[in-house]
Design an enzyme around this catalytic site. Structure first.
Site, PDB file in Angstrom:
ATOM      1  CB  THR A 132     -66.139  -8.373 -10.267  1.00  0.00           C
ATOM      2  OG1 THR A 132     -65.417  -8.596  -9.054  1.00  0.00           O
ATOM      3  CG2 THR A 132     -67.359  -9.268 -10.280  1.00  0.00           C
ATOM      4  CD  GLU A 187     -66.214  -5.342  -2.867  1.00  0.00           C
ATOM      5  OE1 GLU A 187     -65.308  -6.106  -3.245  1.00  0.00           O
ATOM      6  OE2 GLU A 187     -67.325  -5.283  -3.428  1.00  0.00           O
ATOM      7  CB  VAL A 202     -63.397   0.762  -5.477  1.00  0.00           C
ATOM      8  CG1 VAL A 202     -64.139   1.003  -6.784  1.00  0.00           C
ATOM      9  CG2 VAL A 202     -64.206   1.276  -4.281  1.00  0.00           C
ATOM     10  N   GLY A 203     -61.072  -0.994  -6.602  1.00  0.00           N
ATOM     11  CA  GLY A 203     -60.310  -1.403  -7.781  1.00  0.00           C
ATOM     12  C   GLY A 203     -60.513  -0.434  -8.930  1.00  0.00           C
ATOM     13  CB  SER A 229     -67.127  -6.219  -6.932  1.00  0.00           C
ATOM     14  OG  SER A 229     -66.491  -5.184  -6.235  1.00  0.00           O
ATOM     15  CG  ASP A 263     -59.541   1.737  -3.786  1.00  0.00           C
ATOM     16  OD1 ASP A 263     -59.908   0.619  -4.197  1.00  0.00           O
ATOM     17  OD2 ASP A 263     -58.347   2.111  -3.816  1.00  0.00           O
ATOM     18  CG  ASP A 292     -61.380  -7.653  -2.904  1.00  0.00           C
ATOM     19  OD1 ASP A 292     -60.308  -8.251  -2.712  1.00  0.00           O
ATOM     20  OD2 ASP A 292     -61.905  -7.555  -4.026  1.00  0.00           O
ATOM     21  CG  HIS A 315     -55.821  -8.824  -0.910  1.00  0.00           C
ATOM     22  ND1 HIS A 315     -55.809  -9.284  -2.199  1.00  0.00           N
ATOM     23  CD2 HIS A 315     -56.951  -8.104  -0.804  1.00  0.00           C
ATOM     24  CE1 HIS A 315     -56.874  -8.870  -2.842  1.00  0.00           C
ATOM     25  NE2 HIS A 315     -57.575  -8.148  -2.005  1.00  0.00           N
ATOM     26  CD  GLU A 363     -63.962 -10.808  -1.705  1.00  0.00           C
ATOM     27  OE1 GLU A 363     -65.153 -10.947  -1.996  1.00  0.00           O
ATOM     28  OE2 GLU A 363     -63.152 -10.186  -2.435  1.00  0.00           O
TER      29      GLU A 363
END
Length: 182
Positions: free
Chosen positions: A16, A46, A49-50, A66, A83, A125, A128, A153
């Site tokens: 991460t 969170e 996720v990405g 993460s 996500d 996260d 952004h 973040e």
């Protein structure tokens, strides 16, 4: 690696970008914030996720890096991810992801209906983007328990965000990253 805190080591292990060795300087801060709560944290959520396609800047990135880091760091916690990208949605032991759009209140209501409002830590996260970070706080905070630790973040305009969230007890923690002047 002996001088690194345990959370930073886990960030490196899972790939991460939350650690200074890869990109951001979050893990040393998080370690100090959460090290004494490791066994008492029960739920972490969170946003963002990405997936490998969106995390190309991380050489050894793996899906949900993460989330795996949090799962190992908090041994008694259920870890949730949210996500907008269907490719980022997966499930594993003590990890469950939801497909949701952070701009839609009904999506957040469905997520919290599934997770329960008793989230201990929430980490934004996601997009952004300042406006969406503010919208997410205003949408999600009324749905969560009052003592949730809510972290955003990648804040580019911290003074504008704290001003927009004046109803909340916001603290801005400076990092070595340079921010735009407000």
């Amino acid at each position: 690696m002996e001088t690194l805190d345990e959370l930073t080591k886990l960030a490196i292990k899972y790939g991460t970008d939350k650690c200074p060795q890869i990109k951001h300087s979050y893990t040393p801060f998080y370690y100090n914030l959460f090290k004494d709560k490791r066994n008492s944290i029960k739920k972490v959520l969170e946003l963002g996720v990405g997936c490998p396609a969106t995390m190309k800047h991380v050489r050894f990135y793996r899906l949900g890096a993460s989330l795996y880091m949090w799962r190992e760091f908090f041994p008694n916690a259920q870890i949730y991810g949210v996500d907008i990208n269907p490719e980022a949605i997966f499930a594993d032991e003590r990890i469950r992801c939801f497909l949701a759009d952070e701009t839609k209140k009904e999506d957040w209501e469905k997520v919290i209906s599934s997770t329960g409002a008793d989230i201990d830590i929430f980490i934004d996260d996601g997009s952004h983007e300042k406006e969406l970070q503010i919208l997410t706080v205003k949408t999600l905070m009324p749905l969560l328990k009052k003592d949730v630790i809510y972290i955003i973040e990648d804040v580019e305009f911290p003074m504008k965000i704290t001003a927009a969230l004046s109803d909340y007890n916001c603290q801005f923690i400076k990092s070595p990253i340079k921010y735009h002047d407000d």
